[in-house]
Design a protein around this motif. Sequence first.
Motif, PDB file in Angstrom:
ATOM      1  N   ARG A   1      -2.707 -13.456  -2.206  1.00  0.00           N
ATOM      2  CA  ARG A   1      -3.818 -12.646  -1.699  1.00  0.00           C
ATOM      3  C   ARG A   1      -3.376 -11.189  -1.515  1.00  0.00           C
ATOM      4  O   ARG A   1      -4.152 -10.265  -1.795  1.00  0.00           O
ATOM      5  CB  ARG A   1      -4.332 -13.241  -0.382  1.00  0.00           C
ATOM      6  CG  ARG A   1      -5.509 -12.488   0.242  1.00  0.00           C
ATOM      7  CD  ARG A   1      -6.710 -12.372  -0.677  1.00  0.00           C
ATOM      8  NE  ARG A   1      -7.218 -13.618  -1.194  1.00  0.00           N
ATOM      9  CZ  ARG A   1      -8.088 -14.406  -0.550  1.00  0.00           C
ATOM     10  NH1 ARG A   1      -8.521 -14.062   0.647  1.00  0.00           N
ATOM     11  NH2 ARG A   1      -8.532 -15.511  -1.109  1.00  0.00           N
ATOM     12  N   VAL A   2      -2.145 -10.984  -1.058  1.00  0.00           N
ATOM     13  CA  VAL A   2      -1.621  -9.616  -0.944  1.00  0.00           C
ATOM     14  C   VAL A   2      -1.596  -8.951  -2.318  1.00  0.00           C
ATOM     15  O   VAL A   2      -1.956  -7.782  -2.465  1.00  0.00           O
ATOM     16  CB  VAL A   2      -0.215  -9.635  -0.312  1.00  0.00           C
ATOM     17  CG1 VAL A   2       0.475  -8.291  -0.482  1.00  0.00           C
ATOM     18  CG2 VAL A   2      -0.306  -9.987   1.164  1.00  0.00           C
TER      19      VAL A   2
ATOM     20  N   LEU B   1      -3.906  -5.778  -2.420  1.00  0.00           N
ATOM     21  CA  LEU B   1      -3.131  -4.541  -2.289  1.00  0.00           C
ATOM     22  C   LEU B   1      -2.433  -4.125  -3.573  1.00  0.00           C
ATOM     23  O   LEU B   1      -1.860  -3.034  -3.625  1.00  0.00           O
ATOM     24  CB  LEU B   1      -2.110  -4.687  -1.158  1.00  0.00           C
ATOM     25  CG  LEU B   1      -2.691  -5.004   0.221  1.00  0.00           C
ATOM     26  CD1 LEU B   1      -1.590  -5.060   1.260  1.00  0.00           C
ATOM     27  CD2 LEU B   1      -3.750  -3.980   0.625  1.00  0.00           C
ATOM     28  N   GLY B   2      -2.437  -4.980  -4.575  1.00  0.00           N
ATOM     29  CA  GLY B   2      -1.860  -4.600  -5.855  1.00  0.00           C
ATOM     30  C   GLY B   2      -0.510  -5.231  -6.108  1.00  0.00           C
ATOM     31  O   GLY B   2       0.229  -5.598  -5.182  1.00  0.00           O
TER      32      GLY B   2
ATOM     33  N   ALA C   1       3.086  -5.979  -3.770  1.00  0.00           N
ATOM     34  CA  ALA C   1       3.509  -7.374  -3.636  1.00  0.00           C
ATOM     35  C   ALA C   1       4.908  -7.596  -4.196  1.00  0.00           C
ATOM     36  O   ALA C   1       5.708  -8.351  -3.624  1.00  0.00           O
ATOM     37  CB  ALA C   1       2.505  -8.297  -4.330  1.00  0.00           C
ATOM     38  N   ASP C   2       5.241  -6.955  -5.311  1.00  0.00           N
ATOM     39  CA  ASP C   2       6.556  -7.155  -5.929  1.00  0.00           C
ATOM     40  C   ASP C   2       7.676  -6.486  -5.147  1.00  0.00           C
ATOM     41  O   ASP C   2       8.816  -6.957  -5.166  1.00  0.00           O
ATOM     42  CB  ASP C   2       6.534  -6.617  -7.361  1.00  0.00           C
ATOM     43  CG  ASP C   2       5.635  -7.431  -8.274  1.00  0.00           C
ATOM     44  OD1 ASP C   2       5.329  -8.581  -7.919  1.00  0.00           O
ATOM     45  OD2 ASP C   2       5.218  -6.907  -9.331  1.00  0.00           O
ATOM     46  N   GLU C   3       7.367  -5.372  -4.481  1.00  0.00           N
ATOM     47  CA  GLU C   3       8.424  -4.614  -3.806  1.00  0.00           C
ATOM     48  C   GLU C   3       8.494  -4.875  -2.309  1.00  0.00           C
ATOM     49  O   GLU C   3       9.462  -4.488  -1.655  1.00  0.00           O
ATOM     50  CB  GLU C   3       8.201  -3.120  -4.044  1.00  0.00           C
ATOM     51  CG  GLU C   3       8.283  -2.715  -5.509  1.00  0.00           C
ATOM     52  CD  GLU C   3       8.027  -1.247  -5.716  1.00  0.00           C
ATOM     53  OE1 GLU C   3       7.616  -0.580  -4.738  1.00  0.00           O
ATOM     54  OE2 GLU C   3       8.230  -0.749  -6.835  1.00  0.00           O
ATOM     55  N   ALA C   4       7.468  -5.510  -1.736  1.00  0.00           N
ATOM     56  CA  ALA C   4       7.417  -5.705  -0.290  1.00  0.00           C
ATOM     57  C   ALA C   4       8.534  -6.626   0.188  1.00  0.00           C
ATOM     58  O   ALA C   4       9.018  -7.497  -0.544  1.00  0.00           O
ATOM     59  CB  ALA C   4       6.068  -6.274   0.117  1.00  0.00           C
TER      60      ALA C   4
ATOM     61  N   GLU D   1      -4.497   4.858 -11.048  1.00  0.00           N
ATOM     62  CA  GLU D   1      -5.188   3.627 -10.667  1.00  0.00           C
ATOM     63  C   GLU D   1      -5.205   3.491  -9.151  1.00  0.00           C
ATOM     64  O   GLU D   1      -4.209   3.757  -8.476  1.00  0.00           O
ATOM     65  CB  GLU D   1      -4.505   2.415 -11.295  1.00  0.00           C
ATOM     66  CG  GLU D   1      -4.570   2.405 -12.823  1.00  0.00           C
ATOM     67  CD  GLU D   1      -3.953   1.151 -13.410  1.00  0.00           C
ATOM     68  OE1 GLU D   1      -3.394   0.356 -12.633  1.00  0.00           O
ATOM     69  OE2 GLU D   1      -4.026   0.973 -14.635  1.00  0.00           O
ATOM     70  N   MET D   2      -6.346   3.057  -8.623  1.00  0.00           N
ATOM     71  CA  MET D   2      -6.499   2.860  -7.182  1.00  0.00           C
ATOM     72  C   MET D   2      -7.701   1.967  -6.918  1.00  0.00           C
ATOM     73  O   MET D   2      -8.424   1.582  -7.847  1.00  0.00           O
ATOM     74  CB  MET D   2      -6.640   4.210  -6.461  1.00  0.00           C
ATOM     75  CG  MET D   2      -7.719   5.098  -7.014  1.00  0.00           C
ATOM     76  SD  MET D   2      -7.834   6.666  -6.140  1.00  0.00           S
ATOM     77  CE  MET D   2      -6.122   7.191  -6.111  1.00  0.00           C
ATOM     78  N   ALA D   3      -7.909   1.648  -5.668  1.00  0.00           N
ATOM     79  CA  ALA D   3      -8.997   0.752  -5.292  1.00  0.00           C
ATOM     80  C   ALA D   3     -10.355   1.404  -5.567  1.00  0.00           C
ATOM     81  O   ALA D   3     -10.487   2.628  -5.484  1.00  0.00           O
ATOM     82  CB  ALA D   3      -8.883   0.382  -3.814  1.00  0.00           C
TER      83      ALA D   3
END
Length: 568
Positions: free
Chosen positions: A218-219, A223-224, A228-231, A491-493
Amino acid sequence: MAEAAHARATPRRQPVRRLDDRLVDKIAAGEVVERPASVVKELVENAIDAGARAVEVTVDGGGATLIRVADDGHGIPADELPLAVSRHCTSKITDAAGLLSIRTMGFRGEALPSIGAVARLTLLSRHEGEAEAFSIRVEGGRTFPVEPAARAVGTTVEVRDLFFATPARLKFLKTGKTETAAVGDTVKRLALANPSVAFALTVGGRTTRWPAGTILSRVRDVLGAEFADEAIPFTAERTGVRLTGHLGLPTASRATASHVHAFVNGRVVRDRLVTQAIRAGYQDVMARDRHPQAVVFIAIDPAAVDVNVHPAKADVRFRDPNGVRGLLVSAIRRALAEATPRTSRAISGAALAALAARAPEPPPLPGLSEERAAFAAPRQSSWRGPAMPPGARSFVRPAPPPAGPAAGPAAGSAGPGRADPAAVAEPAADHPLGAAVAQVHRNYVIAETADGIVIVDQHAAHERIVYEALKAAAAEATPPSQGLLIPEVVEMAPEDVARLGEHAGTFARFGLSLEPFGPGAVVVRETPAALGNFDVAGLVRQLADEIAEWGAAGALEARLSRAAATLA
């Protein structure tokens, strides 16, 4: 005369009376129904309390024209529909003891009657134990009889013409794009809080879906993938309080606190204690004017937290606030310390590209003798920064070259690297920082004034020069800008795209030309000439954050100047 002018007439006494029920509903609606986003929040929370596994939200006209929330929950029996739209009727609690241990999102029984008091509300539901569905309507506080309808098990709440019964409230709504963006942000936060529930948001015929899954999935959806990959995942537990979540890298900081997502027992909160504790956890690794990206879940005994302290239930009160804050701060600091030191991929990629494209070593500062240049060379660090920017020369006047052999060391100078007094002219009045006599580490200029010395940080001076240039350019009718050979797509929301598009005219005044590029990106075609080469995507994202935080174009104008000075 002045006293007479300020004197208040004694008001006539009015009798104490009981207010009409419709007036009471409209007064209460002022607390619950602040804007379309608050209506969506209340209805979605009701759906989650009803055990929904899928929630669909449809918005039109920024929510002022239409809000529809449909779920597949338990549904409401036909005989309970009139109670559902009546004040202080709820299935969440039954006695005073229930207020001390609230386990549901709602509990006051105010949402539906408050919405029906200021809008046209239709409640359509089919209980899982009934063969058919029923509906009831409320318009401006007036309730209509229950009618048969058609629907699968679950509930649909449709709200039309928000604030039609209180036209004065319509004046306080923002533009449709702004209200739609607020609705999108609300749905995203609710989706983050409930990863096991599938969400769908439809705006203008375009639907965005977030399927049910894990917290991490879901994150990623909301949030992209980059976050998610770097958190950094983290968990902590102490005396009945359990923390879980994902922390953004310190180098991926943002301009505002809008990217801090905090949840208490699954409830979206914007509590000051929680927000400050999260920021305190980043205190040692982040600048004071920056904010982290973080998703933090706090699970605590419902009896140890009071959620009945705010009309919108956005704030909470902990029985042991110091304990919760201490656990948050220590857990975040430990997680950041244990993680492998690294920077975000976007920032590291930009840095490597800048290093690869760095120009050859510039010549020594004009005006320095060969002896001084040779003296400074062994003391340079391995880092090679730029020479003094051209604009700085209006503040620092280079010393003139030696007039002859007498200017060399044999003429009585104190040694290599030191300025010969005979070779340095008197500082001119139009150069307030004096005459440059040396440069250290390719970054600091030492200048001599009439009565002392001045040490100039070239980078700080360059920031100030660019900042002043931006302010001067903003005052011009046509600010100078530079077209990008290849327009940059950021790119953004979708809600951020809408916010930026709404303020495109303000950006144009500063030489920044951008426009929406599909639902999830903006394209930048021109940038302020005074900024030169800079992180365009970083500035655009910062502007989107600040619009979401402050909203007003006037405040944005000042923030743009500040952002430009920071990026210089």
